[in-house]
Design a protein around this motif. Structure first.
Motif, short mmCIF file in Angstrom:
data_model
loop_
_atom_site.label_atom_id
_atom_site.label_comp_id
_atom_site.label_asym_id
_atom_site.label_seq_id
_atom_site.Cartn_x
_atom_site.Cartn_y
_atom_site.Cartn_z
N LEU A 63 -46.04 16.56 86.68
CA LEU A 63 -46.54 16.64 88.33
C LEU A 63 -47.57 18.45 88.35
O LEU A 63 -48.22 18.42 88.15
CB LEU A 63 -46.64 16.74 89.53
N GLU A 64 -46.43 19.19 87.26
CA GLU A 64 -46.97 20.83 87.66
C GLU A 64 -47.57 20.92 86.64
O GLU A 64 -48.49 21.44 87.02
CB GLU A 64 -45.59 21.47 87.73
N GLY A 65 -47.80 19.61 85.32
CA GLY A 65 -47.65 19.87 83.96
C GLY A 65 -49.66 20.02 84.82
O GLY A 65 -50.62 20.55 84.03
N LEU A 66 -50.16 18.47 85.13
CA LEU A 66 -51.27 18.11 85.32
C LEU A 66 -51.90 18.75 86.66
O LEU A 66 -52.95 19.71 86.49
CB LEU A 66 -51.28 17.23 86.19
N ALA A 67 -51.54 20.20 87.50
CA ALA A 67 -51.68 20.65 88.96
C ALA A 67 -52.31 21.69 88.22
O ALA A 67 -52.98 22.58 88.26
CB ALA A 67 -50.85 20.36 89.99
N ALA A 68 -51.76 22.52 87.48
CA ALA A 68 -51.23 23.80 86.45
C ALA A 68 -53.15 23.20 85.36
O ALA A 68 -54.11 23.96 85.37
CB ALA A 68 -50.16 23.88 84.73
N ALA A 69 -53.10 22.20 84.75
CA ALA A 69 -54.37 21.64 83.93
C ALA A 69 -55.94 21.61 85.37
O ALA A 69 -56.79 21.05 84.55
CB ALA A 69 -54.52 20.85 83.02
N GLY A 70 -55.61 20.92 86.62
CA GLY A 70 -56.53 20.97 87.54
C GLY A 70 -56.51 19.55 87.54
O GLY A 70 -57.87 19.60 87.66
N LEU A 71 -55.77 18.52 87.02
CA LEU A 71 -56.02 17.44 87.08
C LEU A 71 -55.64 16.81 88.17
O LEU A 71 -56.29 15.69 88.94
CB LEU A 71 -55.25 16.39 86.06
N VAL A 72 -54.78 17.44 89.12
CA VAL A 72 -54.23 16.87 90.54
C VAL A 72 -54.47 17.83 91.50
O VAL A 72 -54.03 18.84 91.19
CB VAL A 72 -52.96 15.91 90.36
N GLU A 73 -53.76 17.42 92.92
CA GLU A 73 -53.67 18.16 93.83
C GLU A 73 -52.87 18.60 94.51
O GLU A 73 -52.61 16.48 94.76
CB GLU A 73 -55.11 18.79 94.31
N SER A 74 -51.94 18.68 95.50
CA SER A 74 -50.90 18.30 96.44
C SER A 74 -51.82 18.43 97.93
O SER A 74 -53.03 19.21 98.29
CB SER A 74 -49.69 18.65 96.21
N ARG A 75 -51.31 17.18 98.79
CA ARG A 75 -51.53 17.47 100.39
C ARG A 75 -50.38 17.02 100.82
O ARG A 75 -50.34 15.83 100.53
CB ARG A 75 -52.64 16.75 100.24
N GLU A 76 -51.09 16.98 102.01
CA GLU A 76 -50.26 16.69 103.21
C GLU A 76 -50.15 14.66 102.69
O GLU A 76 -51.69 14.71 103.30
CB GLU A 76 -50.08 16.94 104.68
N GLN A 77 -49.48 14.05 103.31
CA GLN A 77 -49.77 12.73 103.39
C GLN A 77 -50.43 12.21 104.92
O GLN A 77 -50.00 13.04 105.41
CB GLN A 77 -48.61 11.41 103.06
N ARG A 78 -50.92 11.45 104.96
CA ARG A 78 -51.97 11.07 106.01
C ARG A 78 -50.79 10.35 106.94
O ARG A 78 -50.62 8.82 105.92
CB ARG A 78 -53.26 9.90 105.89
N VAL A 79 -50.86 10.41 107.96
CA VAL A 79 -50.42 9.22 108.80
C VAL A 79 -50.58 8.74 109.76
O VAL A 79 -51.04 9.45 110.67
CB VAL A 79 -48.58 10.12 109.64
N TYR A 80 -50.58 7.25 110.25
CA TYR A 80 -51.47 6.62 110.73
C TYR A 80 -50.39 6.02 112.17
O TYR A 80 -49.37 5.59 111.76
CB TYR A 80 -52.31 5.86 110.26
N GLY A 81 -50.76 6.10 113.48
CA GLY A 81 -49.76 6.46 114.69
C GLY A 81 -48.73 7.48 114.49
O GLY A 81 -49.04 8.55 114.34
#
Length: 277
Positions: A63-81
């Motif tokens: 994931l670190e490699g994919l993020a460095a290449a601009g392919l993925v990004e992290s975000r807070e997980q949406r919680v319902y309820g």
């Protein structure tokens, strides 16, 4: 356990383009991680490790490699309820560049074809109608494949039957049911979630695709449905609200989402949201 794979030397730059990262034979596992996010939507490192049979540490490295290449990004997980104590879980989603790495060539061909359809009838309103007619025919034919299994299901389980049919065609669909708003024993409404959309980039340019798909869902489920979010408009998941049998549809579409099939495009909620603060 994951086998060691060749990695670039410390300090070496990542490949110049997203496609190079995904197609590099030495990074097949990284491709699997990206593909899993594409198929299942935003995912935590633990989710990915469980699906791919890898250690969480190995997944985080990829994931670190994919993020460095601009392919993925992290975000807070949406919680319902209600959400419990502690920090919200971190999930990883594909960026626009990440999706482009999978679909760039096919997207261009499809966009060119739809643009030709529109221009062949003179463009403008006539062109938009021609694309809409194509979209209705395309999704209508797809809906015919699902009709038997959906109609055979009990009315309160048709959303699940549709999700299974969509998943068989690669849409990675799931159903999330919330508590009933009317009575404890009444059927709950559902959110039909498509974690993968093969035409997302085309739908950015031709929203008739999303609109036609929404109409087909309404016909299959025998009720008005409403798009709350779409991948084509930047959301992580295409989400369609399916009311419980006999209930009214939700009046809260997300920004840019397609209108409720068979209803007015304006609601008090959307009108209020468009008013300046």
């Amino acid at each position: 356990m994951e086998q060691p794979e060749a990695e670039s030397a410390p300090g070496c730059p990542v490949p110049a383009t997203p496609a190079e990262v995904l197609l590099d034979g030495h990074r097949a596992t990284r491709d699997r991680v990206a593909r899993s996010i594409l198929d299942h939507g935003p995912s935590s490192a633990a989710d990915l490790a469980g699906r791919l049979g890898l250690t969480a540490a190995a997944v985080r490295r990829h994931l670190e490699g994919l993020a460095a290449a601009g392919l993925v990004e992290s975000r807070e997980q949406r919680v319902y309820g209600s959400r419990g104590r502690g920090r919200p879980a971190k999930v990883f989603a594909l960026t626009e560049s990440g999706r482009d790495a999978f679909y760039q060539a096919y997207d261009q061909l499809a966009a060119d074809a739809l643009r030709w359809i529109a221009e062949s009838v003179g463009g403008g309103k006539a062109g938009e109608e021609a694309v809409a007619a194509f979209a209705r025919a395309r999704f209508g034919k797809q809906g015919q494949k699902y009709q038997g299994s959906v109609r055979e299901a009990a009315p309160e389980r048709r959303a699940e039957a549709l999700a299974e049919a969509l998943s068989a065609d690669g849409y990675a669909a799931t159903v999330r049911r919330g508590p009933s708003a009317t009575a404890a024993k009444a059927p709950a409404g559902a959110q039909l979630c498509q974690h993968h959309c093969p035409v997302a980039h085309i739908a950015e340019q031709f929203p008739q695709l999303c609109e036609a798909e929404t109409e087909v869902f309404s016909q299959l489920l025998g009720t008005h449905v409403q798009r709350l979010a779409t991948i084509a408009h930047g959301d992580g998941v295409c989400t369609t609200y399916v009311p419980a049998p006999g209930a009214a549809p939700s009046p809260r579409p997300g920004p840019g989402a397609a209108p409720t099939a068979g209803t007015s495009t304006e609601t008090p909620a959307t009108s209020a949201r468009r008013s300046p603060a």
